[in-house]
Design a protein around this motif. Structure first.
Motif, PDB file in Angstrom:
ATOM      1  N   ALA A  25       0.827  -1.209   0.000  1.00  0.00           N
ATOM      2  CA  ALA A  25       0.000   0.000   0.000  1.00  0.00           C
ATOM      3  C   ALA A  25       0.861   1.258   0.000  1.00  0.00           C
ATOM      4  CB  ALA A  25      -0.934  -0.004   1.217  1.00  0.00           C
TER       5      ALA A  25
ATOM      6  N   LYS B 228      -5.766   5.626  -2.990  1.00  0.00           N
ATOM      7  CA  LYS B 228      -4.545   4.991  -2.476  1.00  0.00           C
ATOM      8  C   LYS B 228      -4.390   5.232  -0.974  1.00  0.00           C
ATOM      9  CE  LYS B 228      -3.210   3.435  -6.470  1.00  0.00           C
ATOM     10  NZ  LYS B 228      -3.263   1.990  -6.768  1.00  0.00           N
TER      11      LYS B 228
ATOM     12  N   HIS C 136      -6.845   3.005   0.882  1.00  0.00           N
ATOM     13  CA  HIS C 136      -6.320   1.624   0.878  1.00  0.00           C
ATOM     14  C   HIS C 136      -5.267   1.463   1.970  1.00  0.00           C
ATOM     15  CE1 HIS C 136      -3.544  -1.501  -1.191  1.00  0.00           C
ATOM     16  NE2 HIS C 136      -4.359  -2.095  -0.349  1.00  0.00           N
TER      17      HIS C 136
END
Length: 595
Positions: free
Chosen positions: A99, A120, A123
């Motif tokens: 990640a 992102k 996540h």
């Protein structure tokens, strides 16, 4: 957007540092709990079942614990703890690393939208929560074993819990749904802060389990007992010195050196410890640098690894490979082929000039006795050398062995791998060997039973005819074929750009090539359509392509009569890059998502 980008950069740096410190904390907990480390025995089988990041995490923890007498990679012994909080470390921490890398790659592209950055960041938030929950479980486990009373009370004042993590994630999700990306980043920063505290407490509690009694006695001048806010549990016998891992022992000594001269009460010592692990503190960079140094040091690692683009085959993979090779060999021998073995390396002059642009991928060996040699790139050229050297007029052979390519490996591609070759040399009925080889390929894939597939088929002379009709100079045929060969991985626009900008074709020529290479379909129907259409009239005027269409007509008819044409697709985009392809060319590809 500028503010959002800067916040993401800070988060990227902080998360990256956290992932390193978290590894050190987890390693200390493994020793504190005498954990069973069998879950860290991960290997890259090459089938994508194990993430490289998971393997990296396992390797890093093993480096820190190298030489430890507390945490052992073994299933034997009841004293070895093996709970989810330990067995899931590679996957959870590996996911955090992935990640962080994903966020980092997006940040580097300035044109990225807030939505992409937000995705992102969110996540990363989920993966941080998972890391925090696992770390918190180990904190509680450590507190149950610690020999210093009062530590649990200090921890409880922090109010760190799974609920605080969940609430933070919930706020971040809500901000994401509202597309308020600035708020989203701030909410994830709060989650990151909570996880930092939990990971720091994991290091604190693990340290006190491992060294607390001895350290506090040493700090109090050997008095033991009462210690300003915390009782050291009485121990009549001198505690036996337990050997820590080479990496964790260095970290423990750093912590002891830092704490020995600071504060006198238990709360002061804990406060100083937490400050040492605070990324904002002046001494944190030194600690982080030391941990990275241990992880990256060849001297401490002493855990060998395979070169990139290679892999080990463990017993499970060996069982599968042995079975697969057995099936393939039976099919080859059913078609009356005999086995042949050739050297792993050949004279360089034997290999050069056979593979087109891929010749640069041949592994050259250092001169060892006056001959320039190279590792074999495939099994076909050594077979051809054998036939020529021995003056054979006909030979049908199979060869299953390793080949080597000096490639830059990517997912699913290796620098060392097996090929299963079946080759026919000699004079035979027209299209007879081609028919047999395509049939063998179909029989092998059916016997292996590995999913639905198609066999794409074309003729090199037909492709040469197409290139000539489109206006490609003969000197550029092979290099343009290498570009067309990339159409299974790239769009035509990408291939067209390469042909025009790198290989000097005009846009009109590239577009004309595009009209041909997009033609694909059932063999007999498509061949009939080409022969009767405008494309066919052009191709039939060209001697080489006219010969190729005649060859394919014979081949397709034979495949139809043998009932194995249903898997074949006539595909004019199939090029194959090697120079020794002059006639029928083919390759099998899986259909659907399964690879």
């Amino acid at each position: 957007m500028s503010s959002l980008l800067e916040s993401c950069k800070l988060m990227d740096q902080s998360s990256s540092a956290l992932s390193t410190v978290a590894i050190a904390s987890a390693a200390l907990s493994c020793e504190a709990a005498r954990a069973n480390l069998s879950a860290l025995d991960l290997t890259d089988s090459g089938d994508g079942s194990v993430s490289k990041e998971d393997i990296g995490v396992s390797s890093d923890i093993k480096v820190l614990l190298n030489g430890s007498k507390l945490a052992v990679s073994s299933n034997k012994g009841d004293d070895k703890v093996n709970t989810d909080s330990f067995s899931k470390i590679p996957v959870v921490y590996g996911n955090v690393r992935e990640a962080v890398k994903s966020l980092h790659s997006v940040i580097r592209v300035v044109s990225n939208s807030g939505e992409k950055l937000g995705g992102k960041v969110l996540h990363l938030c989920f993966e941080l929560r998972n890391l925090g929950e696992g770390s918190l479980e180990r904190v509680r486990s450590n507190l149950g074993s610690v020999g210093v009373e009062g530590l649990k009370g200090i921890f409880e004042k922090e109010c760190l819990s799974e609920e605080s993590l969940r609430n933070g994630v919930k706020l971040a999700v809500e901000a994401g749904l509202e597309k308020d990306y600035v708020k989203l980043v701030k909410d994830v920063e709060l989650v990151l802060g909570i996880v930092w505290k939990i990971v720091s407490w994991e290091a604190v509690t693990a340290f006190f389990v491992l060294e607390g009694v001895e350290f506090l006695n040493e700090k109090s001048g050997g008095k033991g007992g009462e210690f300003d806010g915390g009782n050291v549990k009485a121990e009549k016998k001198k505690k036996k010195k337990v050997l820590l891992g080479k990496g964790t022992s260095v970290i423990v000594e750093m912590i002891k050196d830092r704490l020995m001269s600071k504060g006198e009460g238990l709360e002061k010592i804990v406060e100083e410890f937490l400050s040492f692990l605070d990324p904002k503190s002046a001494d944190f960079d030194g600690l982080l640098k030391k941990v990275k140094e241990i992880l990256e040091s060849n001297e401490s690692r002493r855990i060998p690894k395979t070169p990139k683009g290679t892999r080990d085959f463990a017993k499970e993979q060996m069982t599968i490979r042995k079975k697969a090779f057995s099936i393939i060999t039976k099919v080859f021998e059913r078609h009356c082929a005999t086995a042949l073995d050739t050297p792993a390396f050949e004279l360089k002059e034997t290999l050069t000039g056979k593979y087109g642009e891929d010749s640069k991928l041949i592994y050259d060996l250092a001169d060892q006795g006056g001959e320039l040699c190279s590792l074999r790139y495939d099994l076909t050229v050594p077979f051809s050398r054998y036939v020529a050297m021995n003056g054979l007029t006909s030979f049908k052979r199979y060869h299953i062995d390793k080949v080597w390519r000096r490639d830059n490996p990517s997912k699913g591609r290796y620098r060392e791998f097996y090929q299963c070759d079946f080759d026919i040399a000699g004079q035979y009925e027209k299209m007879g060997p081609d028919f047999e080889v395509v049939r063998i390929l179909s029989e092998v894939l059916n016997a292996l039973n590995i999913g639905d597939y198609e066999i794409k088929l074309n003729h090199r002379k037909l492709l040469d005819g197409v290139l000539e009709i489109c206006g490609v100079p003969p000197a550029k045929f092979r290099t343009i074929c290498s570009s067309i060969d990339k159409l299974d991985k790239q769009s035509f626009e990408q291939v067209k750009k390469e042909m025009v900008e790198e290989k000097g074709l005009s846009v009109e020529t590239a577009d004309k090539i595009g009209t041909f290479v997009k033609i694909r379909g059932p063999p007999l129907e498509l061949l009939s359509k080409i022969m009767g259409g405008t494309e066919g009239s052009e191709l039939l005027k060209h001697n080489a392509s006219k010969e190729a269409l005649g060859d394919l007509s014979i081949l397709f008819d034979a495949l139809y009569k043998s009932r194995c044409i249903d898997k074949v697709v006539f595909d004019l985009s199939l090029a194959r890059g090697l120079d020794y392809y002059t006639g029928v060319i083919f390759e099998a590809a899986f259909k659907g998502g399964v690879q």
